[in-house]
Design an enzyme around this catalytic site. Structure first.
Site, PDB file in Angstrom:
ATOM      1  N   GLY A 232       0.842  -1.187   0.000  1.00  0.00           N
ATOM      2  CA  GLY A 232       0.000   0.000   0.000  1.00  0.00           C
ATOM      3  C   GLY A 232       0.877   1.237   0.000  1.00  0.00           C
ATOM      4  N   PRO A 274       5.898  -4.688  -1.307  1.00  0.00           N
ATOM      5  CG  PRO A 274       7.762  -3.273  -1.306  1.00  0.00           C
ATOM      6  CD  PRO A 274       7.221  -4.515  -0.674  1.00  0.00           C
ATOM      7  NE  ARG A 312      -1.696   1.339 -12.857  1.00  0.00           N
ATOM      8  CZ  ARG A 312      -1.487   2.476 -12.213  1.00  0.00           C
ATOM      9  NH1 ARG A 312      -0.988   3.522 -12.830  1.00  0.00           N
ATOM     10  NH2 ARG A 312      -1.783   2.580 -10.940  1.00  0.00           N
ATOM     11  CE1 TYR A 316      -6.399  -0.803 -11.685  1.00  0.00           C
ATOM     12  CE2 TYR A 316      -5.192   1.262 -11.845  1.00  0.00           C
ATOM     13  CZ  TYR A 316      -5.212  -0.126 -11.778  1.00  0.00           C
ATOM     14  OH  TYR A 316      -4.023  -0.809 -11.792  1.00  0.00           O
ATOM     15  CB  CYS A 342     -12.627   0.197 -32.284  1.00  0.00           C
ATOM     16  SG  CYS A 342     -11.601   0.458 -33.731  1.00  0.00           S
ATOM     17  CE1 TYR A 370      -0.157  -4.567  -9.755  1.00  0.00           C
ATOM     18  CE2 TYR A 370       0.621  -2.433  -8.999  1.00  0.00           C
ATOM     19  CZ  TYR A 370       0.349  -3.756  -8.754  1.00  0.00           C
ATOM     20  OH  TYR A 370       0.576  -4.280  -7.513  1.00  0.00           O
TER      21      TYR A 370
HETATM   22  C1  LIG Z   1      -0.907  -6.491  -5.262  1.00  0.00           C
HETATM   23  C2  LIG Z   1      -0.436  -6.948  -3.982  1.00  0.00           C
HETATM   24  C3  LIG Z   1       0.636  -6.282  -3.355  1.00  0.00           C
HETATM   25  C4  LIG Z   1       1.324  -5.076  -3.947  1.00  0.00           C
HETATM   26  O1  LIG Z   1       0.559  -3.905  -3.928  1.00  0.00           O
HETATM   27  P1  LIG Z   1       1.212  -2.521  -4.413  1.00  0.00           P
HETATM   28  O2  LIG Z   1       0.120  -1.522  -4.237  1.00  0.00           O
HETATM   29  O3  LIG Z   1       1.628  -2.682  -5.842  1.00  0.00           O
HETATM   30  O4  LIG Z   1       2.389  -2.262  -3.563  1.00  0.00           O
HETATM   31  C5  LIG Z   1       1.082  -6.804  -2.152  1.00  0.00           C
HETATM   32  N1  LIG Z   1       0.509  -7.882  -1.589  1.00  0.00           N
HETATM   33  C6  LIG Z   1      -0.530  -8.548  -2.160  1.00  0.00           C
HETATM   34  C7  LIG Z   1      -1.089  -9.746  -1.498  1.00  0.00           C
HETATM   35  C8  LIG Z   1      -1.039  -8.097  -3.368  1.00  0.00           C
HETATM   36  O5  LIG Z   1      -2.073  -8.739  -3.915  1.00  0.00           O
END
Ligand SMILES: *Cc1c(COP(=O)(O)O)cnc(C)c1O
Length: 416
Positions: A232, A274, A312, A316, A342, A370
């Site tokens: 996160g 991360p 992306r 979102y 299209c 991503y």
């Molecule tokens: C996607 C994911 C992450 C990584 O999230 P980021 O926002 O890219 O840092 C970490 N742990 C799990 C279990 C995930 O599914």
């Protein structure tokens, strides 16, 4: 663009080692993904410096970018791997990770797939009571990690109501007694606890609240070796955007964790996983401008790419900064940047850029995470090539696809 290595003060658009956008596009063509590995190292070391303990394990969440070179590079920095599918596990093993460096955190996968993970010997994170029970029937001796959903609502901060968006993930923190019953009945060995709230760690207090909840229940599990606090971690997308204050988080977190370990009676490992934080800012997406189209209200810059390569913004609403890498001088104008697919595939609305002409190259920032990993062949387009910049040298790390790739798994019915 202050956070980017692309823009230099003298107005050139360069990567590490003075490699220019033009040089790369001439050699490898466009559209093109470029990853500056020096930036990955910089991000990695921000985390290790902030937490500054031997007990820290960083598991790169490889769904962000599974190019095997990105994995090998992170391994060389000391990273482990966070994986969400058996294929990611296999790519990780192929990249040279030891099974013990890999955590497999699946959601809603089959027992067959879990069985494969057992036979590969990786760490397994279970996030469902029913799966925990079935796993206990089949593999009672296999050490496991349990994914807890702490339902943090951030003290009324609804922006971070991950209890809701994450609802299919993890075992509710209110079901911990049930976890204990299953674990006891099967004599299972819980060596790890995990949370990944997806919360925005801009709000450090919210993250710490989740960590506190996890640490509180951790006392009830007597054989832990590690606690995984997920990810996160936030990166900036544009000038003025904040990112996770890693140092502040590190110091506030370690205070709590050290206190926990003292009470628990054992120094546990700390795991973070991360994805975005490690690779997002290393990546640029370079795309050619096919057409300029002036309508009554808008000037469109139409690119030789679309949501097939970078979804992306459409998926979102994510923001990617875009510069005209072909022009450092001249007037600035407003453009709406669109793709060739299209469906409406708008990359950005009313973006200020140096006057764009047909044939110019636009560079998108924050394209290391991503982006390629979500690309597709929609409209029967080839996926782009990928280039890495390592120690001032550029390397082709994935070829552009061709017609054979599009047709390779198709089977023609003889009578047609
Ligand atoms: C996607 C994911 C992450 C990584 O999230 P980021 O926002 O890219 O840092 C970490 N742990 C799990 C279990 C995930 O599914």
């Amino acid at each position: 663009m202050s956070q980017s290595s692309l823009y230099t003060a003298n107005g050139d658009y360069n990567f590490t080692g003075d490699i220019t956008v033009n040089e790369l596009v001439q050699k490898y063509g466009a559209p093109l993904y470029v990853y500056d590995f020096a930036r990955i190292e910089k991000q990695y070391s921000k985390i290790t410096k902030a937490f500054n303990t031997e007990r820290l394990r960083v598991n790169y969440a490889c769904k962000a970018n599974t190019n095997i070179n990105v994995l090998k590079y992170l391994k060389s920095l000391g990273s482990g791997l966070d994986t969400v599918s058996i294929q990611e596990v296999q790519i990780g093993l192929k990249a040279g990770f030891d099974p013990q460096q890999i955590l497999y955190t699946p959601n809603c996968v089959s027992m067959e797939e879990l069985g494969q993970a057992v036979s590969l010997g990786v760490n397994i994170n279970l996030d469902n009571l029913s799966v925990l029970e079935q796993f206990g029937d089949l593999y009672p001796d296999y050490p496991i990690c349990v994914r807890i959903n702490p339902h943090i609502m951030g003290g009324g901060n609804h922006k971070i109501s991950t209890g809701h968006i994450d609802s299919k993930f993890g075992i509710s923190i209110h079901q911990v007694p049930h976890i204990h019953r299953i674990v006891k009945a099967h004599n299972m060995n819980v060596v790890g606890l995990h949370m990944h709230t997806g919360s925005d760690i801009l709000d450090i207090e919210t993250f710490l609240l989740g960590a506190d909840l996890l640490l509180e229940i951790a006392h009830q599990f007597k054989d832990l070796e590690y606690i995984d606090f997920g990810s996160g971690f936030k990166v900036p997308y544009k000038e003025g955007d904040a990112s996770t204050d890693m140092e502040l988080l590190g110091s506030k977190f370690m205070e709590r964790f050290d206190k926990f370990c003292a009470e628990y009676g054992k120094d546990l490992d700390i795991v973070f996983e991360p994805g975005k934080y490690l690779v997002s800012e290393s990546g640029y997406f370079l795309a050619n401008v096919n057409v300029i189209k002036q309508t009554t209200s808008t000037v469109f810059a139409g690119l030789d790419t679309g949501l097939n390569h970078l979804i992306r913004p459409m998926l979102y609403g994510s923001y990617h900064e875009v510069v005209n890498a072909s022009r450092a001088e001249g007037p600035t104008r407003l453009y709406t940047i669109v793709g060739y697919i299209c469906e409406t595939d708008t990359f950005g609305v009313n973006r200020r850029m140096k006057e764009v002409r047909e044939g110019d190259i636009l560079a998108f920032s924050n394209c290391g995470a991503y982006c390629f990993s979500m690309s597709s062949n929609y409209n029967s387009r080839y996926r782009p090539a990928e280039v890495a910049i390592l120690d001032g040298q550029h390397h082709l790390i994935r070829e552009r696809e061709d017609m054979q790739d599009l047709l390779s798994k198709q089977i023609e019915i003889p009578s047609l």
